[in-house]
Design a protein around this motif. Structure first.
Motif, short mmCIF file in Angstrom:
data_model
loop_
_atom_site.label_atom_id
_atom_site.label_comp_id
_atom_site.label_asym_id
_atom_site.label_seq_id
_atom_site.Cartn_x
_atom_site.Cartn_y
_atom_site.Cartn_z
N THR A 73 -34.04 41.66 -6.52
CA THR A 73 -33.12 41.36 -5.43
C THR A 73 -33.84 40.71 -4.25
O THR A 73 -33.20 40.20 -3.35
CB THR A 73 -32.42 42.63 -4.91
OG1 THR A 73 -33.39 43.44 -4.27
CG2 THR A 73 -31.77 43.40 -6.02
N ALA A 118 -25.13 45.02 -2.52
CA ALA A 118 -24.60 45.91 -3.56
C ALA A 118 -25.66 46.92 -4.00
O ALA A 118 -25.34 47.98 -4.53
CB ALA A 118 -24.12 45.08 -4.74
N TRP A 119 -26.91 46.59 -3.77
CA TRP A 119 -28.00 47.45 -4.22
C TRP A 119 -28.43 48.46 -3.15
O TRP A 119 -29.41 49.18 -3.35
CB TRP A 119 -29.20 46.60 -4.60
CG TRP A 119 -28.97 45.81 -5.84
CD1 TRP A 119 -28.37 44.58 -5.93
CD2 TRP A 119 -29.29 46.20 -7.17
NE1 TRP A 119 -28.30 44.16 -7.24
CE2 TRP A 119 -28.87 45.15 -8.03
CE3 TRP A 119 -29.88 47.32 -7.74
CZ2 TRP A 119 -29.02 45.21 -9.41
CZ3 TRP A 119 -30.05 47.36 -9.11
CH2 TRP A 119 -29.61 46.32 -9.94
N ARG A 130 -23.79 44.60 -12.33
CA ARG A 130 -22.78 43.61 -12.69
C ARG A 130 -22.62 42.57 -11.59
O ARG A 130 -22.31 41.41 -11.85
CB ARG A 130 -21.45 44.32 -12.97
CG ARG A 130 -20.79 43.75 -14.22
CD ARG A 130 -19.46 44.36 -14.44
NE ARG A 130 -18.73 44.46 -13.16
CZ ARG A 130 -17.53 45.00 -13.04
NH1 ARG A 130 -16.92 45.49 -14.08
NH2 ARG A 130 -16.94 45.07 -11.86
N GLN A 131 -22.80 43.03 -10.34
CA GLN A 131 -22.73 42.09 -9.21
C GLN A 131 -23.87 41.08 -9.28
O GLN A 131 -23.77 40.00 -8.72
CB GLN A 131 -22.86 42.84 -7.88
CG GLN A 131 -21.74 43.81 -7.62
CD GLN A 131 -20.67 43.18 -6.76
OE1 GLN A 131 -20.92 42.21 -6.07
NE2 GLN A 131 -19.46 43.70 -6.85
N GLY A 132 -24.94 41.47 -9.88
CA GLY A 132 -26.09 40.57 -9.99
C GLY A 132 -27.11 40.84 -8.89
O GLY A 132 -26.81 41.49 -7.89
N PHE A 155 -21.88 48.71 -11.30
CA PHE A 155 -21.65 48.06 -10.01
C PHE A 155 -22.76 47.10 -9.60
O PHE A 155 -22.59 45.88 -9.80
CB PHE A 155 -21.33 49.10 -8.95
CG PHE A 155 -20.02 49.79 -9.23
CD1 PHE A 155 -18.82 49.21 -8.84
CD2 PHE A 155 -19.97 50.98 -9.93
CE1 PHE A 155 -17.61 49.82 -9.13
CE2 PHE A 155 -18.76 51.59 -10.23
CZ PHE A 155 -17.58 51.01 -9.82
N PRO A 156 -23.89 47.56 -9.08
CA PRO A 156 -24.86 46.57 -8.59
C PRO A 156 -25.30 45.60 -9.69
O PRO A 156 -25.37 44.41 -9.46
CB PRO A 156 -26.04 47.41 -8.11
CG PRO A 156 -25.67 48.82 -8.28
CD PRO A 156 -24.34 48.92 -8.91
N ASP A 180 -26.76 39.54 -4.92
CA ASP A 180 -26.02 40.26 -3.87
C ASP A 180 -26.80 41.51 -3.52
O ASP A 180 -26.58 42.58 -4.09
CB ASP A 180 -24.62 40.60 -4.39
CG ASP A 180 -23.84 41.37 -3.34
OD1 ASP A 180 -24.31 41.46 -2.20
OD2 ASP A 180 -22.76 41.88 -3.68
#
Lengths: 464, 179, 457
Positions: A130, A70-71, A62-64, A59-60, A67
């Motif tokens: 991030t 997401a983390w 892959r979102q990069g 999830f996080p 974002d």
């Protein structure tokens, strides 16, 4: 609520009437009884941890890194471990420095959490990308080159290193016991770690000094690290959240959670680890008092911030209050208020409850959950701001964002990382015996029963 | 007077403890005599039970009174003269909390001290046998008993090498008068 | 290592009552010297009352000056009594015994001195008191509880009442002791204060419990007092004042200066009253260790305050920060705070050799309080001297000779009251010293004999 009979603690806990050989036997029993009891929870822990890692990858990651929202729960897991597992060794140092000898069976229970530090360290490295650089936004680094990435990582590295050193040095004499008496499987690592320890007079003197100093060093690194984390993860990500007390709030409430974690660890050891002789009412009572004091401090530090914002009433202060307390995260706040302050106060203010084993344990469980909710509240609020809201030295939260509701993946990450930490602790118990022989035997002669005329007294040695 | 008092004075702890034992052997209950000293000894030294007390109730009552007073003053003054200041609500709770907190603590503190005095039976203006040597470090054992047992009490107190024995009629000396 | 002297009951009484019966030449010097400064103080205050506040350096917008700074400073000093006495009682630290009484008395006198400041600062104190006390319910005239200036008296009065009762409760047995060995007016006074104390088991038990219970109750009050004092400043919007960290920062600063003041007092008591058997080097050692932790905690809050004041990078905060970090005289004050408040004393206290040296402890404790006075001034004044959105003008503040006399006089006042107290009441708790002797034990391990103590609770 009358006090009857000899309620004033004129009874000596069994610990202090044991012979040194009894303590050694208990420790040997511990290292020899490694079996199914620990294998199943460890297995479960590993599975959960792997699920958590998969969830992070799926999830996080892959979102990069762009974002940040997401983390959120990676950050929650990180901050929660920093507030609990990383705070516990600091408690151990505080008790040592205060020269209170009841603490001797407790130290191991809080120091052992230092072995989990690698997990928050790795999570921190994952979270760093991030963050935007600090040149164009408000932060405690003031645009210093390579901040927060390099300098934050160095600080965390220092903390992790000191933590492991502390865990290692403080258990050196006990590792030697495992080296000499453990099973061949245990011996390898223990022998490597306890090379050269023969227990000479000189070594013991060095040991006491070194353990004390590394412990103090750990606290001296921990407090700045928490200050920086509070600033980087929360304050700097909420525009207009101008508060100098928050890092102190964050650190003090982490100590509170560290105390709670130690109490719960003690209760588990007592119930399932055969430590009833060592972890008794004396220890639970003393730590219960400390937990009560820190629960009051939770309120004090929160209130110190609240009353200033409430009186300031500038639009940006009102918006921050709306976000963190009044509107968006109202329920997490109310729960956190109840579980970190109101319930501990209402339960622990009664001496008979404080003096029990169940009382402090129940409150410690409440505080551990309360601290998690508090960290979720703060992190969710902070991580819901996009970079655009921060850049250009943004001074005000113009729009109060909606609450972030966790999904399944978030919960998997949180549970997985906590399970990973627990697994590491369970693994470490293969090498670190309970009770800590060095600590407990060193204190046996400092407490004794003494008949005095018609009374039977507890006499406490003050060697320092 | 239906109750007679006898005060034995002892120079050291050992003889005072022996006197307490002698009294108990002679059939005096623990409530019939008390030990007077110039500093506390560890609890139970003279074989005393730790008495029942209700000291812990006092701060709670005081706290409740103080809290109520704080609530009345802060709430009452705000409501009875509704004046808007600094954009704050007419009934502003945060400042009330501060004063109510101080009121609660003040009440608890005052009542605790009252409780300590009450439970120590102070101030005490009655008359009882006393000797200034007690604050010098002598230990006094004061027996309060029926007149017919007074002689028995004196006899018991004499067994433990007293410095002096005082009764309401004056000093009767450490040894029985030879007849 | 605790060094212990076995002292006889009579010896303890005689030595601890010595200041009551004999006045050494040094005490005379103290009385006369402090009395002279006090006379100047009284003259300065009268002068100010007669001519009005115009004789001070106060003017718009600097309506708070030396007197308010000094008020904050003395409230800070007053925190030592509880810090030492309550925390050490609760943790049953043996080294509390000779320190508690003096620390509690210092709390009360410095609190009273502190309270004097806002009252005389109004210029016409009798009018202030007339309008404030009692509340004029008949005409609906009373201070607004929403203003922090009402919280202050409530907190300080609670603290003063609490600590006075605390001190008195623990003094009753010593009053009985004094009653039994004095004559004349002293006997009358002590008889009244002793309340008929006899020292039976129940009364002693209550004493012990009262010590714990009152300590537990007064600790939360002590934290609230300086917090509330800090909110006098922090709930306003004045730059550098409107900081969330003010409450805990003021409290830790108060502990830092207060505990240092206890060290000063301990050294003075040792020199003036020759209490060497009671206030021993181990006590300086222990309190020095405590001060390392307190000082370092203070430094953390100090840095938090500075860093998070700059953090928003707002012009009005930055200007004042620039002003107080780099411009005369505040740049010197900044250096003074850092160096005197931390960087000289704390490294010295790290070494046990220095902690056990009375002279070094005395001078470092004085340094800390010089630094802390500077810190109070540094915190309060710069924010007022500069113009920002809500002020009309700006101006320098220069304290007048009247204000300087009041500040110096306040030190003389506290010192004088402490001396008078020790002429009337024993400055070290006699019964607690004797209790310490009764409770002293020893443990033997191999060839080593370790001092031990009976657990009380």
């Amino acid at each position: 609520m009358a006090t009857h009979g000899h309620a004033h603690g004129h009874e000596l806990q069994r610990t202090w009437e044991l012979a040194p050989s009894d303590v050694v036997h208990s420790a040997l029993r511990w290292i020899r009884s490694l079996g199914a009891g620990r294998r199943t929870p460890m297995l479960v822990g590993v599975v959960l941890f792997v699920l958590g890692v998969v969830a992070i990858l799926a999830f996080p990651l892959r979102q990069g890194f762009a974002d940040r929202q997401a983390w959120t729960y990676v950050a929650v897991a990180f901050l929660y471990l920093m507030s609990t597992a990383a705070a516990a060794p600091a408690l151990s140092t505080a008790l040592r420095v205060a020269r209170s000898h009841w603490r001797r069976p407790v130290n191991r229970a809080s120091e052992i959490w230092a072995v989990t530090l690698i997990i928050p360290f790795l999570l921190y490295l994952l979270l760093l990308p991030t963050f935007p650089g600090t040149e164009d936004r408000l932060s405690i680094w003031f645009g210093w080159p390579l901040s927060p990435w390099l300098w934050g990582a160095l600080l965390m590295l220092a903390l992790t290193g000191t933590g492991y050193l502390f865990a290692w040095f403080s258990s050196l004499p006990d590792l030697a016991i495992v080296r000499d008496h453990g099973s061949p499987a245990q011996r390898g690592l223990a022998a490597w770690l306890s090379r050269g320890w023969i227990g000479s007079h000189r070594q013991w003197r060095m040991y006491e000094k070194v353990v004390n100093n590394i412990g103090v060093l750990y606290v001296l690194v921990y407090v700045p690290v928490m200050t920086v984390l509070a600033s980087d993860f929360i304050i700097a990500l909420i525009p207009g959240y101008f508060t100098a007390v928050f890092p102190a709030y964050f650190t003090i409430t982490s100590f509170q959670a560290g105390i709670a974690l130690t109490i719960v660890t003690m209760a588990v050891l007592r119930r399932w680890g055969g430590q009833a002789d060592y972890l008794g009412r004396e220890q639970f009572w003393a730590l219960g008092k400390l937990l009560l004091a820190f629960s009051l401090l939770w309120f004090y530090f929160w209130w110190s911030e609240f009353i200033i914002f409430w009186y300031g009433r500038t639009p940006r202060e009102i918006n921050v209050l709306k976000l963190l307390v009044g509107e968006t995260y109202r329920w997490p706040f109310i729960l956190s208020f109840a579980m970190n302050f109101a319930l501990p106060l209402l339960i622990l203010m009664w001496n008979p409850i404080r003096r029990s084993i169940a009382g402090p344990t129940v409150v410690a469980c409440i505080v551990l959950v309360g601290n998690l909710i508090d960290r979720i509240r703060l992190t969710s609020a902070a991580f819901s701001q996009p970079d655009s809201a921060l850049l250009g030295h943004a001074h005000e939260l113009h729009e109060v964002p909606a609450a972030y509701v966790p999904g399944l993946s978030d919960l998997l990450i949180l549970v997985g990382m906590i399970a990973g930490a627990l697994t590491l602790v369970l693994w470490a118990t293969r090498y670190l015996p309970f009770p800590s022989v060095a600590e407990v035997v060193g204190g046996l002669w400092l407490r004794s029963h003494k008949p005095f005329k018609h009374a039977r007294l507890i006499v406490i040695g003050k060697p320092e | 007077m239906a109750i007679r008092e006898v005060l034995g004075l002892y120079r050291d702890l050992d003889s005072a403890v022996a006197a307490a034992d002698a009294l108990r052997e002679a059939g005096f209950s623990r409530s019939e005599f008390e030990v007077l000293s110039n500093a506390p000894y560890p609890e139970g030294t003279f074989g005393e039970e730790s008495g029942i007390h209700r000291l812990f109730v006092f701060p709670l009552i005081g706290a409740a009174c103080g809290f109520a007073a704080g609530l009345l003053i802060t709430g009452g003054t705000q409501l009875s003269f509704p004046l808007l200041t600094g954009g704050k609500p007419l009934l502003s709770i945060p400042p009330m909390i501060i004063i109510m907190y101080e009121g609660t603590m003040l009440g608890a503190l005052i009542f605790t001290v009252l409780g300590v005095l009450f439970e120590s039976r102070l101030p005490w203006i009655g008359r009882a046998l006393y000797d200034p040597r007690i604050t010098q470090g002598y230990i006094g054992i004061l027996v309060r008993t029926a007149p017919e047992r007074e002689a028995k009490a004196i006899e018991a107190l004499r067994k433990a090498n007293p410095e002096d024995i005082l009764t309401e009629n004056g000093n009767v000396g450490k040894q029985p008068a030879r007849s | 290592m605790q060094e212990r002297h076995r002292l006889g009951e009579e010896e303890i009484t005689r030595e601890l009552f010595r200041p009551l019966v004999t006045t050494t030449p040094m005490m005379w010097v103290g009385f006369i010297g402090l009395g002279a400064v006090l006379a100047i103080f009284v003259f300065a205050v009268s002068w100010m009352f007669y001519w009005g506040l115009g004789v001070t350096g106060l003017q718009r917008p600097n309506m708070w000056g030396f007197m308010i700074v000094n008020f904050v400073f003395w409230i800070g000093i007053s925190h030592a009594g509880v810090m030492i006495s309550a925390i050490l009682r609760l943790t049953q630290a043996e080294w509390r015994r000779p320190v508690t009484r003096a620390a509690e008395v210092m709390t009360i006198f410095s609190l009273m001195t502190a309270m004097l400041h806002p009252v005389i600062h109004t210029g016409r104190p009798w009018r202030t008191l007339y309008w404030v006390f009692p509340y004029d319910f008949w005409r609906n005239l009373w201070p607004d509880v929403r203003g922090p200036l009402v919280w202050d008296p409530s907190a300080i009065l609670t603290y003063l009442t609490g600590s006075t009762l605390f001190l008195y409760t623990t003094m009753i047995p010593d009053m009985a002791l004094a009653r039994d060995r004095t004559t004349g007016w002293r006997r009358v006074l002590y008889t009244i204060l002793a309340l008929g104390w006899r020292g039976n088991e129940r009364q002693w038990k209550m004493q012990t419990i009262a010590g714990f219970l009152l300590s537990g109750l007064i600790l939360p009050v002590f934290v609230s007092v300086h917090s509330i004092v800090s909110w006098d400043f922090a709930v306003s919007l004045v730059p550098t004042w409107h900081a969330t960290v003010f409450a805990p920062y003021f409290v830790i600063g108060a502990i830092h200066s207060g505990v240092s003041a206890v060290v000063t007092l301990m050294a003075l008591m040792r020199w003036l009253f020759r209490f060497d058997h009671y206030i021993r080097l181990e006590h300086f050692d222990a309190i020095g260790r405590l001060l390392i932790a307190v000082g370092t905690g203070w430094l953390w809050f100090f840095l938090l305050d500075i860093f998070f004041a700059i953090y928003p990078q707002e012009a009005r905060e930055l200007e004042i920060m620039q002003f107080r970090l780099f411009q005369w005289p505040f740049n010197v004050l900044t250096a003074l705070i850092f160096i005197f408040g931390y960087f000289i004393p704390v490294p010295i206290w790290i070494f046990q050799r220095f902690r056990r040296n009375v002279k070094i402890m005395f001078w470092t404790s004085i340094l800390v309080n010089v630094g802390m006075w500077a810190e109070r001034y540094w915190l309060i004044k710069p924010g007022l001297m500069r113009k920002y959105e809500l002020t009309f003008d700006w101006n320098w503040y220069r304290p007048s000779i009247v204000e300087v006399s009041i500040v110096l006089g306040s030190f003389a006042l506290v010192g004088f009251l402490l001396l008078v107290f020790s002429k009337i009441f024993p400055p070290i708790s006699v019964w607690e010293e004797k209790e310490g002797q009764h409770f002293a034990q020893q443990l033997q391990v191999g060839k080593r004999v370790v001092n031990a103590i009976v657990r009380e609770f």
